[in-house]
Write an enzyme that holds these catalytic residues in place. Structure first.
Site, mmCIF file in Angstrom:
data_model
loop_
_atom_site.group_PDB
_atom_site.id
_atom_site.type_symbol
_atom_site.label_atom_id
_atom_site.label_comp_id
_atom_site.label_asym_id
_atom_site.label_seq_id
_atom_site.Cartn_x
_atom_site.Cartn_y
_atom_site.Cartn_z
ATOM 1 N N SER A 1 0.809 -1.216 0.000
ATOM 2 C CA SER A 1 0.000 0.000 0.000
ATOM 3 C C SER A 1 0.844 1.269 0.000
ATOM 4 C CB SER A 1 -0.949 -0.008 1.209
ATOM 5 O OG SER A 1 -0.226 -0.183 2.416
ATOM 6 N N ALA B 1 7.709 -1.948 4.556
ATOM 7 C CA ALA B 1 8.030 -2.981 5.547
ATOM 8 C C ALA B 1 6.828 -3.158 6.456
ATOM 9 C CB ALA B 1 9.258 -2.584 6.362
ATOM 10 N N ASP B 2 6.697 -4.359 6.993
ATOM 11 C CA ASP B 2 5.650 -4.613 7.984
ATOM 12 C C ASP B 2 6.114 -4.215 9.378
ATOM 13 O OD1 ASP B 2 3.700 -5.795 6.148
ATOM 14 O OD2 ASP B 2 5.195 -7.365 5.920
ATOM 15 N N GLY C 1 2.388 -9.055 2.095
ATOM 16 C CA GLY C 1 1.706 -9.156 0.803
ATOM 17 C C GLY C 1 2.120 -10.367 -0.013
ATOM 18 N N GLU D 1 10.888 -9.679 -3.632
ATOM 19 C CA GLU D 1 11.385 -8.456 -2.991
ATOM 20 C C GLU D 1 12.844 -8.626 -2.567
ATOM 21 O OE1 GLU D 1 7.095 -6.884 -1.171
ATOM 22 O OE2 GLU D 1 8.491 -7.946 0.125
#
Length: 218
Positions: free
Chosen positions: A30, A83-84, A97, A103
């Site tokens: 996102s 990044a999460d 994702g 990545e």
């Protein structure tokens, strides 16, 4: 400022690192979608992009940006991705994702990894966000048992097939105090394609979207 507006601030701020005539490494998610929108304003000035996912490729192509295969490119100046979770050492959990393997490959060929996040992603210790592991389907149960031995609680992400045709195990309950060591341990399990720990290849620049705008740490 909403969370999405903070993501937008970070995404657009990354545009300053894009050189004219370059091929840009582009991640997934996102926050990256905002960067792709920004990159669209330079579509005539860049050579193109290497994308880490089918979703990002479609968005880039819709903006008239040429896509290069990773095998066509020896190196990239920059790779821009989200990044999460990210810690103070710029080590990250990525892969929410399900694009973690691609990545990691694109990040590996980039000279500079620019991580774009909103302020909620910064943590003291990685592991509150479940750690994704991409696994060859026939090895799923075996890998899950090995992850339990490492102290995790793996959960099969049902209904998700990666762009590479594999499955995802999300590992809960880990306080990751030594990310590089855990990255090595999980990657050594037969059947693991890769783990969503980006510790050996951390971020070089972190752009954080805040209520006051984008904060850049180089």
């Amino acid at each position: 400022m909403t969370q999405d507006e903070m993501k937008k601030a970070a995404g657009w701020a990354a545009l300053k690192y894009v050189e004219k005539g370059s091929i840009v490494g582009v991640g997934t998610g996102s926050t990256v979608n905002h960067f792709i929108d920004a990159l669209g304003t330079m579509s005539e000035e860049i050579k193109g992009a290497v994308s880490s996912s089918v979703a990002s490729t479609e968005k880039l192509e819709a903006l008239g940006i040429k896509i290069f295969d990773c095998n066509e490119v020896a190196s990239l100046d920059i790779y821009v991705d989200g990044a999460d979770e990210i810690n103070a050492d710029r080590e990250m959990i990525k892969g929410g994702g399900a694009a973690l393997t691609r990545e990691k490959i694109v990040a590996a060929i980039a000279d500079k990894f620019i991580c774009i996040v909103d302020g909620t992603k910064a943590v003291d210790v990685l592991g509150t966000f479940p750690l994704p592991v991409e696994v060859i389907p026939m090895a799923r149960s075996y890998v899950a048992r090995q992850l339990v031995k490492l102290g995790g609680d793996p959960c099969y992400r049902e209904g998700v097939i990666t762009d590479n045709g594999n499955v995802i195990l999300d590992v809960y309950g880990m306080k990751i105090t030594n990310p590089k060591q855990l990255e090595d341990q999980i990657n050594a399990i037969p059947g693991v394609v890769t783990v969503g720990l980006f510790a050996h290849r951390g971020a070089d620049v972190v752009i954080t979207g805040t209520p006051e705008g984008a904060k850049i740490e180089e």
